[in-house]
Design a protein around this motif. Structure first.
Motif, short mmCIF file in Angstrom:
data_model
loop_
_atom_site.label_atom_id
_atom_site.label_comp_id
_atom_site.label_asym_id
_atom_site.label_seq_id
_atom_site.Cartn_x
_atom_site.Cartn_y
_atom_site.Cartn_z
N GLY A 96 5.31 -60.04 -50.06
CA GLY A 96 6.11 -60.17 -51.59
C GLY A 96 7.52 -60.53 -51.72
N VAL A 97 7.56 -61.81 -51.37
CA VAL A 97 8.98 -62.13 -51.65
C VAL A 97 9.14 -63.50 -52.60
CG1 VAL A 97 11.09 -64.41 -50.59
CG2 VAL A 97 9.90 -61.63 -49.56
N PRO A 98 10.40 -63.50 -53.84
CA PRO A 98 9.45 -65.00 -54.81
C PRO A 98 9.90 -66.52 -53.79
CG PRO A 98 11.81 -63.29 -55.30
CD PRO A 98 11.22 -62.42 -54.15
N ARG A 113 8.08 -75.37 -55.05
CA ARG A 113 7.77 -75.21 -53.90
C ARG A 113 6.22 -75.00 -53.70
NH1 ARG A 113 11.00 -76.23 -49.77
NH2 ARG A 113 12.97 -76.34 -49.63
N VAL A 114 5.84 -74.00 -55.04
CA VAL A 114 4.20 -73.22 -55.16
C VAL A 114 3.52 -74.63 -55.79
CG1 VAL A 114 2.41 -72.18 -56.29
CG2 VAL A 114 5.64 -71.14 -55.38
N LEU A 118 2.25 -68.95 -49.08
CA LEU A 118 0.96 -67.88 -49.56
C LEU A 118 1.52 -67.04 -48.81
CD1 LEU A 118 -2.36 -69.71 -49.59
CD2 LEU A 118 -0.63 -69.27 -51.38
N LEU A 119 2.01 -66.75 -47.75
CA LEU A 119 2.32 -65.42 -46.58
C LEU A 119 3.34 -64.66 -47.62
CD1 LEU A 119 1.99 -66.15 -43.42
CD2 LEU A 119 0.48 -65.15 -44.84
N ARG A 120 4.82 -65.91 -48.32
CA ARG A 120 5.65 -65.18 -48.75
C ARG A 120 5.38 -64.56 -50.40
NH1 ARG A 120 11.38 -67.31 -48.55
NH2 ARG A 120 11.42 -68.51 -45.99
N LEU A 121 4.34 -64.80 -50.91
CA LEU A 121 3.97 -64.31 -52.12
C LEU A 121 3.39 -63.39 -52.33
CD1 LEU A 121 2.86 -67.83 -54.20
CD2 LEU A 121 5.06 -66.42 -54.36
N ASP A 164 5.16 -75.25 -46.11
CA ASP A 164 4.14 -76.19 -46.08
C ASP A 164 3.10 -74.66 -47.35
OD1 ASP A 164 2.81 -73.45 -44.58
OD2 ASP A 164 4.97 -74.19 -44.00
N GLU A 165 1.77 -74.81 -46.54
CA GLU A 165 1.16 -74.01 -47.99
C GLU A 165 1.19 -72.27 -47.38
OE1 GLU A 165 -3.19 -74.81 -50.49
OE2 GLU A 165 -2.93 -75.17 -48.27
N LEU A 166 0.92 -72.00 -46.19
CA LEU A 166 0.77 -71.32 -45.28
C LEU A 166 1.76 -70.62 -45.72
CD1 LEU A 166 -0.99 -68.88 -44.07
CD2 LEU A 166 -0.40 -69.65 -42.38
#
Length: 506
Positions: free
Chosen positions: A81-83, A88-89, A74-77, A69-71
């Motif tokens: 700091g996780v690619p 998926r993006v 966003l939280l990973r990126l 899902d979108e959030l």
């Protein structure tokens, strides 16, 4: 397989930069609309009241989040700091938001994966960008996020309004942005150009347009200017290293703190305040001795708000914990730091927020300022700038022996922020009443146990009678008892449990 630690973007990109102030505000709005705010993030990561994710917990955070899902993407990126796979993006992040992130260079493409170029953390109503922690290992100009010392400095800053303010050693710009809410103009300085780029970005993300950035070391960019308010979070750590600009000042021992404390008074207009974080080699027999020496002849009064005292091992451990998953490097760093402290003869290190106020008068009277030390409770601070300002006002009011005796003729009352309570403890089959305590529910979080005479005195201090009358009703008559009561009332007034009820109260 899920990566076990965050991975820095390839080639280490520069800080993101919005195309315009309007574009930055629109990006911030789109992020919040996507749920990028503290309550939603805490819920998704399972961190309770904590928001700042810790590296050892990264595998569990990733499994809570998923990536569908979108959030979560966003939280990973932007937080962890996780690619993330590019598909998926593209599939989960809305086109408008993705476009804004791309145009501001928040996203870095590396083949079929996407990295977040910076860390973005909500702090109350603010969004603050900084470097990802994983990028710190090889870059001296690493710009960290908002840490607990930064929060403490913000809470202890005396804020009035309309000031010309200075944020010395601005870092990611959090203090400058907070100053901008009440100051007319803010100058933010740092020797690290990367830090100033983040300051400008963060100002734009939060709709701040009255912050000016200047590059240079300590006071170099200021050319003798004066300010109504100065805040400083310098690289005060007593460190043998020169690894990070934000931490290691490159001066021997506590030289950075001394340099900043000696220099700031010359930047203050009459009546102006400064709040600066410092560390120093502490003498247990006189903990405030070194900061007091630095301020001799400065023309300033000061409260040393002492937050903690650490031994060398505690300090070395705190400032090298990013190496904890590399045992050999961690052990080598601890040994190097401890050898440095032994060389300098340091057995204790003090940490404090030093709050200065430039005296209004000039000449010999101004040079003879006072310095008072207060040990703050080791618990989370809350906004306390007004309380800190009252410490100065009350000290002025009580200065001198004559003022102390005059206090007997003043009407006092318990402060609105003070709460008296009594707890009970269950032990050996029955409840036992504990001694009552008084605590402050706003400002500095002082707490004290009340003995019976003090409790009786507080009951008399409702603002309707003088201290002398209250003492007569609360204690047995006698010169010694009266003197003790006066001293007690004075100390409770000095730290804020009591306040003057007269019309000329500060």
């Amino acid at each position: 397989m899920e990566p076990l630690r965050s991975i820095p973007p390839p080639g280490r990109p520069g800080p993101p930069e919005a195309e315009s102030p309007r574009a930055a505000l629109e990006l911030a709005r789109l992020l919040r609309d996507a749920g990028y705010a503290s309550p939603r993030i805490q819920e998704r990561l399972g961190t309770g009241d904590e928001l700042l994710a810790r590296s050892p917990e990264l595998p569990s955070y990733l499994r809570r989040l998923g990536d569908a899902d979108e959030l979560a993407v966003l939280l990973r990126l932007l937080l962890l700091g996780v690619p993330v796979d590019r598909a998926r993006v593209d599939g989960h992040v809305g086109g408008e938001l993705r476009g804004r992130l791309e145009s501001a260079n928040f996203l870095v493409h590396d083949g079929e994966v996407v990295h977040g170029a910076a860390r973005l953390v909500p702090h109350d109503e603010l969004l603050i960008a900084s470097d990802h922690a994983a990028a710190a290992e090889t870059h001296a100009d690493h710009v960290p996020g908002v840490h607990r010392p930064s929060v403490a400095l913000a809470h202890l800053t005396v804020r009035r309004g309309g000031e010309r303010a200075l944020d010395l050693c601005a870092g990611n710009g959090i203090q400058a942005i907070l100053l901008a809410a009440h100051a007319e103009h803010v100058v933010a300085t740092d020797v690290n150009e990367r830090a100033l780029a983040y300051t400008r970005l963060n100002a734009a993300l939060n709709g701040v347009d009255n912050v000016e950035t200047r590059a240079g070391s300590f006071f170099e960019p200021l050319d003798g200017e004066r300010f109504d308010l100065v805040v400083a979070n310098p690289p005060y750590v007593v460190s043998p290293e020169t690894a990070y600009l934000f931490r290691d000042g490159g001066m021997r021992g506590d030289g950075v703190s001394e340099l900043v404390v000696r220099g700031i008074p010359q930047m203050l207009a009459p009546g102006a305040f400064a709040c600066v974080l410092i560390a120093w080699a502490l003498d247990p027999d006189d903990p405030a001795e070194r900061p007091r020496t630095w301020l001799e002849g400065s023309g300033c009064d000061a409260f040393l708000l002492h937050t903690s005292t650490d031994d060398p091992i505690e300090t070395a451990t705190l400032w090298n914990r990013e190496l904890v998953d590399r045992p050999e490097a961690y052990a080598d760093a601890l040994d190097r730091w401890l050898a440095y402290y032994r060389e300098l003869g340091i057995e204790r290190l003090g940490y404090a927020c030093l709050v200065l106020r430039r005296r209004l008068e000039s000449g010999e009277a101004a040079a003879a300022g006072w310095v008072e030390a207060l040990q703050l409770p080791r618990q989370a601070l809350r906004p306390a700038g007004r309380h800190v300002a009252r410490l100065f006002e009350t000290h002025d009011h009580l200065a001198g022996d004559a003022a102390g005796q005059a206090l007997l003729r003043r009407r006092l009352r318990v402060a609105d922020e003070a709460v008296v309570s009594r707890d009970s403890r269950f032990h050996a089959g029955r409840w036992h009443a504990q001694a009552p305590t008084i605590r402050l529910e706003a400002g500095l979080p002082f707490t004290a146990e009340l003995d019976p005479p003090t409790a009786r005195l507080l009951a008399e201090l409702d603002g309707s009678r003088t201290l002398e009358e209250a003492l007569a009703g609360a204690v047995v008559e006698g010169d010694d008892t009266r003197a003790e009561g006066l001293d007690l009332a004075r100390r409770m007034l000095e730290i804020g449990f009591l306040e003057l009820a007269d019309e000329d109260a500060p």
